[in-house]
Scaffold this motif. Structure first.
Motif, PDB file in Angstrom:
ATOM      1  N   CYS A   1       0.851  -1.187   0.000  1.00  0.00           N
ATOM      2  CA  CYS A   1       0.000   0.000   0.000  1.00  0.00           C
ATOM      3  C   CYS A   1       0.888   1.239   0.000  1.00  0.00           C
ATOM      4  O   CYS A   1       2.070   1.171   0.330  1.00  0.00           O
ATOM      5  CB  CYS A   1      -0.922   0.005   1.212  1.00  0.00           C
ATOM      6  N   ILE A   2       0.318   2.376  -0.344  1.00  0.00           N
ATOM      7  CA  ILE A   2       1.111   3.589  -0.457  1.00  0.00           C
ATOM      8  C   ILE A   2       0.273   4.775   0.015  1.00  0.00           C
ATOM      9  O   ILE A   2      -0.954   4.785  -0.133  1.00  0.00           O
ATOM     10  CB  ILE A   2       1.585   3.791  -1.919  1.00  0.00           C
ATOM     11  N   ASP A   3       0.931   5.737   0.607  1.00  0.00           N
ATOM     12  CA  ASP A   3       0.257   6.966   1.020  1.00  0.00           C
ATOM     13  C   ASP A   3      -0.264   7.659  -0.235  1.00  0.00           C
ATOM     14  O   ASP A   3       0.509   8.009  -1.130  1.00  0.00           O
ATOM     15  CB  ASP A   3       1.251   7.871   1.765  1.00  0.00           C
ATOM     16  N   ILE A   4      -1.563   7.842  -0.338  1.00  0.00           N
ATOM     17  CA  ILE A   4      -2.171   8.384  -1.555  1.00  0.00           C
ATOM     18  C   ILE A   4      -1.627   9.766  -1.899  1.00  0.00           C
ATOM     19  O   ILE A   4      -1.590  10.168  -3.069  1.00  0.00           O
ATOM     20  CB  ILE A   4      -3.711   8.413  -1.425  1.00  0.00           C
ATOM     21  N   ASP A   5      -1.169  10.494  -0.886  1.00  0.00           N
ATOM     22  CA  ASP A   5      -0.615  11.825  -1.141  1.00  0.00           C
ATOM     23  C   ASP A   5       0.650  11.759  -2.002  1.00  0.00           C
ATOM     24  O   ASP A   5       0.978  12.708  -2.718  1.00  0.00           O
ATOM     25  CB  ASP A   5      -0.291  12.539   0.175  1.00  0.00           C
ATOM     26  N   LEU A   6       1.375  10.653  -1.933  1.00  0.00           N
ATOM     27  CA  LEU A   6       2.612  10.524  -2.699  1.00  0.00           C
ATOM     28  C   LEU A   6       2.359  10.390  -4.201  1.00  0.00           C
ATOM     29  O   LEU A   6       3.250  10.622  -5.018  1.00  0.00           O
ATOM     30  CB  LEU A   6       3.406   9.312  -2.209  1.00  0.00           C
ATOM     31  N   ILE A   7       1.133  10.007  -4.571  1.00  0.00           N
ATOM     32  CA  ILE A   7       0.818   9.829  -5.988  1.00  0.00           C
ATOM     33  C   ILE A   7       0.465  11.161  -6.651  1.00  0.00           C
ATOM     34  O   ILE A   7       0.488  11.291  -7.866  1.00  0.00           O
ATOM     35  CB  ILE A   7      -0.334   8.809  -6.149  1.00  0.00           C
ATOM     36  N   LYS A   8       0.169  12.161  -5.837  1.00  0.00           N
ATOM     37  CA  LYS A   8      -0.242  13.470  -6.364  1.00  0.00           C
ATOM     38  C   LYS A   8       0.983  14.313  -6.727  1.00  0.00           C
ATOM     39  O   LYS A   8       1.397  15.199  -5.984  1.00  0.00           O
ATOM     40  CB  LYS A   8      -1.108  14.195  -5.327  1.00  0.00           C
ATOM     41  N   PHE A   9       1.570  14.003  -7.881  1.00  0.00           N
ATOM     42  CA  PHE A   9       2.746  14.733  -8.362  1.00  0.00           C
ATOM     43  C   PHE A   9       2.304  15.651  -9.489  1.00  0.00           C
ATOM     44  O   PHE A   9       1.820  15.197 -10.525  1.00  0.00           O
ATOM     45  CB  PHE A   9       3.808  13.744  -8.851  1.00  0.00           C
ATOM     46  N   ASP A  10       2.436  16.951  -9.285  1.00  0.00           N
ATOM     47  CA  ASP A  10       1.849  17.928 -10.191  1.00  0.00           C
ATOM     48  C   ASP A  10       2.734  18.319 -11.365  1.00  0.00           C
ATOM     49  O   ASP A  10       2.263  18.910 -12.335  1.00  0.00           O
ATOM     50  CB  ASP A  10       1.466  19.202  -9.408  1.00  0.00           C
ATOM     51  N   GLU A  11       4.035  18.007 -11.294  1.00  0.00           N
ATOM     52  CA  GLU A  11       4.936  18.408 -12.377  1.00  0.00           C
ATOM     53  C   GLU A  11       4.966  17.364 -13.496  1.00  0.00           C
ATOM     54  O   GLU A  11       4.572  16.214 -13.305  1.00  0.00           O
ATOM     55  CB  GLU A  11       6.360  18.597 -11.832  1.00  0.00           C
ATOM     56  N   ASP A  12       5.445  17.783 -14.667  1.00  0.00           N
ATOM     57  CA  ASP A  12       5.665  16.876 -15.781  1.00  0.00           C
ATOM     58  C   ASP A  12       6.981  16.139 -15.511  1.00  0.00           C
ATOM     59  O   ASP A  12       8.059  16.727 -15.587  1.00  0.00           O
ATOM     60  CB  ASP A  12       5.752  17.667 -17.086  1.00  0.00           C
ATOM     61  N   ILE A  13       6.895  14.859 -15.184  1.00  0.00           N
ATOM     62  CA  ILE A  13       8.074  14.103 -14.774  1.00  0.00           C
ATOM     63  C   ILE A  13       9.095  13.993 -15.912  1.00  0.00           C
ATOM     64  O   ILE A  13      10.313  13.978 -15.680  1.00  0.00           O
ATOM     65  CB  ILE A  13       7.676  12.696 -14.244  1.00  0.00           C
TER      66      ILE A  13
ATOM     67  N   LYS B   1      13.238  13.335  -4.294  1.00  0.00           N
ATOM     68  CA  LYS B   1      12.161  13.364  -3.307  1.00  0.00           C
ATOM     69  C   LYS B   1      11.188  12.213  -3.580  1.00  0.00           C
ATOM     70  O   LYS B   1      11.009  11.781  -4.717  1.00  0.00           O
ATOM     71  CB  LYS B   1      11.447  14.711  -3.362  1.00  0.00           C
ATOM     72  N   LYS B   2      10.548  11.752  -2.518  1.00  0.00           N
ATOM     73  CA  LYS B   2       9.717  10.551  -2.620  1.00  0.00           C
ATOM     74  C   LYS B   2       8.597  10.703  -3.648  1.00  0.00           C
ATOM     75  O   LYS B   2       8.326   9.781  -4.426  1.00  0.00           O
ATOM     76  CB  LYS B   2       9.128  10.201  -1.249  1.00  0.00           C
ATOM     77  N   LYS B   3       7.950  11.851  -3.690  1.00  0.00           N
ATOM     78  CA  LYS B   3       6.876  12.050  -4.660  1.00  0.00           C
ATOM     79  C   LYS B   3       7.396  11.914  -6.088  1.00  0.00           C
ATOM     80  O   LYS B   3       6.745  11.324  -6.951  1.00  0.00           O
ATOM     81  CB  LYS B   3       6.231  13.427  -4.473  1.00  0.00           C
ATOM     82  N   ALA B   4       8.580  12.489  -6.333  1.00  0.00           N
ATOM     83  CA  ALA B   4       9.175  12.401  -7.663  1.00  0.00           C
ATOM     84  C   ALA B   4       9.535  10.955  -7.991  1.00  0.00           C
ATOM     85  O   ALA B   4       9.342  10.488  -9.117  1.00  0.00           O
ATOM     86  CB  ALA B   4      10.412  13.296  -7.749  1.00  0.00           C
ATOM     87  N   GLN B   5      10.047  10.227  -6.995  1.00  0.00           N
ATOM     88  CA  GLN B   5      10.413   8.826  -7.222  1.00  0.00           C
ATOM     89  C   GLN B   5       9.195   7.999  -7.600  1.00  0.00           C
ATOM     90  O   GLN B   5       9.245   7.179  -8.530  1.00  0.00           O
ATOM     91  CB  GLN B   5      11.073   8.243  -5.973  1.00  0.00           C
ATOM     92  N   ILE B   6       8.079   8.207  -6.887  1.00  0.00           N
ATOM     93  CA  ILE B   6       6.856   7.461  -7.186  1.00  0.00           C
ATOM     94  C   ILE B   6       6.374   7.795  -8.599  1.00  0.00           C
ATOM     95  O   ILE B   6       5.954   6.913  -9.353  1.00  0.00           O
ATOM     96  CB  ILE B   6       5.762   7.771  -6.155  1.00  0.00           C
ATOM     97  N   ALA B   7       6.456   9.072  -8.984  1.00  0.00           N
ATOM     98  CA  ALA B   7       6.055   9.469 -10.337  1.00  0.00           C
ATOM     99  C   ALA B   7       6.966   8.827 -11.382  1.00  0.00           C
ATOM    100  O   ALA B   7       6.506   8.397 -12.451  1.00  0.00           O
ATOM    101  CB  ALA B   7       6.095  10.995 -10.465  1.00  0.00           C
ATOM    102  N   LEU B   8       8.260   8.740 -11.084  1.00  0.00           N
ATOM    103  CA  LEU B   8       9.199   8.087 -11.992  1.00  0.00           C
ATOM    104  C   LEU B   8       8.857   6.608 -12.162  1.00  0.00           C
ATOM    105  O   LEU B   8       8.875   6.071 -13.272  1.00  0.00           O
ATOM    106  CB  LEU B   8      10.627   8.242 -11.468  1.00  0.00           C
ATOM    107  N   VAL B   9       8.557   5.943 -11.060  1.00  0.00           N
ATOM    108  CA  VAL B   9       8.196   4.523 -11.114  1.00  0.00           C
ATOM    109  C   VAL B   9       6.891   4.334 -11.889  1.00  0.00           C
ATOM    110  O   VAL B   9       6.774   3.453 -12.751  1.00  0.00           O
ATOM    111  CB  VAL B   9       8.061   3.940  -9.688  1.00  0.00           C
ATOM    112  N   LYS B  10       5.915   5.180 -11.606  1.00  0.00           N
ATOM    113  CA  LYS B  10       4.595   5.062 -12.235  1.00  0.00           C
ATOM    114  C   LYS B  10       4.664   5.217 -13.748  1.00  0.00           C
ATOM    115  O   LYS B  10       3.941   4.560 -14.495  1.00  0.00           O
ATOM    116  CB  LYS B  10       3.654   6.110 -11.641  1.00  0.00           C
ATOM    117  N   ASN B  11       5.550   6.085 -14.242  1.00  0.00           N
ATOM    118  CA  ASN B  11       5.630   6.372 -15.677  1.00  0.00           C
ATOM    119  C   ASN B  11       6.661   5.519 -16.420  1.00  0.00           C
ATOM    120  O   ASN B  11       6.842   5.679 -17.623  1.00  0.00           O
ATOM    121  CB  ASN B  11       5.947   7.851 -15.887  1.00  0.00           C
ATOM    122  N   SER B  12       7.330   4.616 -15.717  1.00  0.00           N
ATOM    123  CA  SER B  12       8.352   3.776 -16.353  1.00  0.00           C
ATOM    124  C   SER B  12       7.721   2.585 -17.070  1.00  0.00           C
ATOM    125  O   SER B  12       6.575   2.209 -16.806  1.00  0.00           O
ATOM    126  CB  SER B  12       9.345   3.273 -15.304  1.00  0.00           C
TER     127      SER B  12
END
Length: 272
Positions: free
Chosen positions: A122-134, A214-225
């Protein structure tokens, strides 16, 4: 800070005003719980002489399987610590079936009862809210694979880099992105050796080393890979933290087929 979900669970009416949490790190633990009415302390990664109950935590037995990655002093200390936890503590947590089995393998019968923490990506839902273009933020192509590990020897980046070299020679279009702390205190030259390997294989333009992000950026990187790669030689929990993150955001995984990684029981995982 890691106990957010625990506090939410215990905040319901059944436990309201009955259970309270004091957060502290290992260094300030004794100071922060002094003179307070404590019922239990957890998790404890070393033997304690508290006047109240404590729950132990076993991380892993890497020193028994990969002793070349430790000094003799570190091995002696880890063995002593493990033994004290198993023989002085009533309850012990661990992250895997493998670690529980290893405890019996190396220490036989002991009084502690070991509980395995269920595999729960599971993951903190706040970490998925990445507003920048990764892609723009890190200047990445639309296709890339990612490894999110510290640059420690047992994480086995070399295997992934050699495999990626074959992928590039086969006209693979994606890049390889690496995140994590680049310092290995036990092997200070390790990161430089990896850089030399990348250079020797002529992959400088295709392997992107981002270091700590930063953790939010890392999650966004993983999500878009395209996929997360986990080439590790040893872990205390199935796949390590990066696999849990990948499963939580729906990213497939290529993982080494070590015994503990086979405990991953959800998500899309292919083993090598």
């Amino acid at each position: 800070n890691g106990a957010k979900f625990l506090e939410i669970y215990f905040s319901n009416i059944k436990f309201k005003d009955k259970i309270f949490f004091i957060h502290t790190d290992y260094k300030n633990q004794n100071k922060n719980i002094l003179d307070k009415k404590i019922d239990i302390v957890l998790p404890c990664v070393k033997s304690q002489n508290f006047s109240y109950p404590w729950i132990g935590y076993l991380f892993d037995f890497q020193h028994e399987y990969l002793p070349e990655f430790f000094s003799k002093e570190e091995i002696v200390l880890r063995r002593k610590t493990m033994k004290e936890i198993l023989f002085k503590c009533k309850i012990v947590f661990t992250n895997s079936k493998k670690t529980k089995a290893d405890a019996s393998k190396f220490y036989g019968d002991f009084p502690a009862k070991i509980y395995i923490i269920p595999y729960s990506p599971c993951i903190d839902i706040d970490l998925i809210k990445f507003d920048e273009d990764i892609f723009k933020k890190f200047n990445l192509p639309r296709e890339y694979f990612i490894i999110c590990n510290q640059f420690w020897r047992h994480k086995n980046h070399e295997t992934a880099i050699h495999a990626f070299s074959q992928y590039v020679k086969s006209n693979g279009k994606g890049d390889l992105v690496l995140t994590g702390n680049t310092t290995d205190q036990r092997f200070p030259k390790h990161f430089k050796d990896l850089q030399n390997l990348i250079n020797r294989l002529d992959l400088n333009s295709r392997v992107r080393i981002l270091g700590l992000v930063k953790k939010k950026a890392q999650i966004a990187l993983v999500k878009n890979s395209k996929a997360l790669i986990q080439p590790t030689l040893f872990e205390g929990g199935p796949g390590g933290g990066s696999c849990r993150d990948a499963i939580a955001v729906g990213t497939q995984i290529f993982a080494s087929n070590i015994e503990i990684n086979k405990e991953i029981n959800c998500g899309v995982v292919k083993y090598f």
